[in-house]
Write a protein that holds these residues in place. Sequence first.
Motif, PDB file in Angstrom:
ATOM      1  N   TYR A  17     146.868 -62.864  41.692  1.00 54.81           N
ATOM      2  CA  TYR A  17     147.157 -64.076  40.936  1.00 54.81           C
ATOM      3  C   TYR A  17     145.852 -64.740  40.498  1.00 54.81           C
ATOM      4  CZ  TYR A  17     151.679 -63.343  43.169  1.00 54.81           C
ATOM      5  OH  TYR A  17     152.853 -62.788  43.613  1.00 54.81           O
ATOM      6  N   CYS A  22     142.657 -61.265  38.326  1.00 59.99           N
ATOM      7  CA  CYS A  22     143.434 -60.298  37.544  1.00 59.99           C
ATOM      8  C   CYS A  22     142.575 -59.591  36.510  1.00 59.99           C
ATOM      9  CB  CYS A  22     144.615 -60.993  36.880  1.00 59.99           C
ATOM     10  SG  CYS A  22     145.911 -61.509  38.037  1.00 59.99           S
ATOM     11  N   GLU A  46     148.006 -65.054  34.719  1.00 59.88           N
ATOM     12  CA  GLU A  46     148.606 -65.694  35.887  1.00 59.88           C
ATOM     13  C   GLU A  46     148.914 -64.696  36.997  1.00 59.88           C
ATOM     14  OE1 GLU A  46     150.984 -69.488  34.184  1.00 59.88           O
ATOM     15  OE2 GLU A  46     151.926 -67.541  33.745  1.00 59.88           O
ATOM     16  N   GLU A  47     149.243 -63.439  36.605  1.00 64.60           N
ATOM     17  CA  GLU A  47     149.650 -62.453  37.608  1.00 64.60           C
ATOM     18  C   GLU A  47     149.413 -61.044  37.090  1.00 64.60           C
ATOM     19  OE1 GLU A  47     153.623 -62.859  39.597  1.00 64.60           O
ATOM     20  OE2 GLU A  47     153.946 -60.870  38.698  1.00 64.60           O
TER      21      GLU A  47
END
Length: 263
Positions: A17, A22, A46-47
């Motif tokens: 995250y 990432c 974000e992920e």
Amino acid sequence: MSLVTEKIRKAAKEIHYGNEKCKERSQFLLSEVGLPNGLLPLKDIEECGYVEETGFVWLKQKKKCEHVFKKIDKHVTYGTEVTAYVEKGKIKKLTGVKTKELFMWVTLSDIYLDDPPTGKINFKISSGLFRTFPASAFEAEDVEDGKKLEEMLEPKLELGIKEANGTKEGVDVDDEGVEHSGPHNDSVGEEEKTEVTAYVEKGRIKKFTGVKTKELFMWVTLSDIYLENPPTGKITFKISSGLYRSFQRRLLKLKMEETGGNG
């Protein structure tokens, strides 16, 4: 609808995250499979996750972003969710990534290196058409965003017979060494190849013949060129189907070379 199901999440070897983590992991993974590490330059990630058993990867970002790969002047968009299956030298079943051509956005499906290695990387759409670029153009340090395509891409027109540095069957090789593959008509009559005709009036060229512009997967024939009215500094290129694109007029002006002299 997201392609990242709960089953995929449970099977993932790793899930991370935050943008920095990432970005670091996605670049590392691309390098691990031998691909340029700048292929997925997403923002505000974000992920991200990776399922080692299947090679499935995903990245989620806050909003769609656009990037320009500077060395090849290529404009690409990345959706809020990008997924793919990765393996040595290949990205397959890619989703969420599009490239902008003269008249449309086309969705990429596969990215792969030549085997045996040639220093080239191929981009393919679902129909099977593809285009090849130097792999070095997609390293992370060469990714640039925030610059509009029309400020970087000068339209390249074919007038009469196309001159190229080299060709091979089914592929055109342009001045920059970029290969273009796809349907193109090599059986055009000699008159069409060597003659350009049009009707000209103030601010407009109509019923153009003999002029084409080369796009990602094909040659398209221009039918009209016209200035916007009232003037905006833009010039518009249209094909017979009605599709069109506008550019800054200044991009089409001849660059005058200054010559020195004593007199």
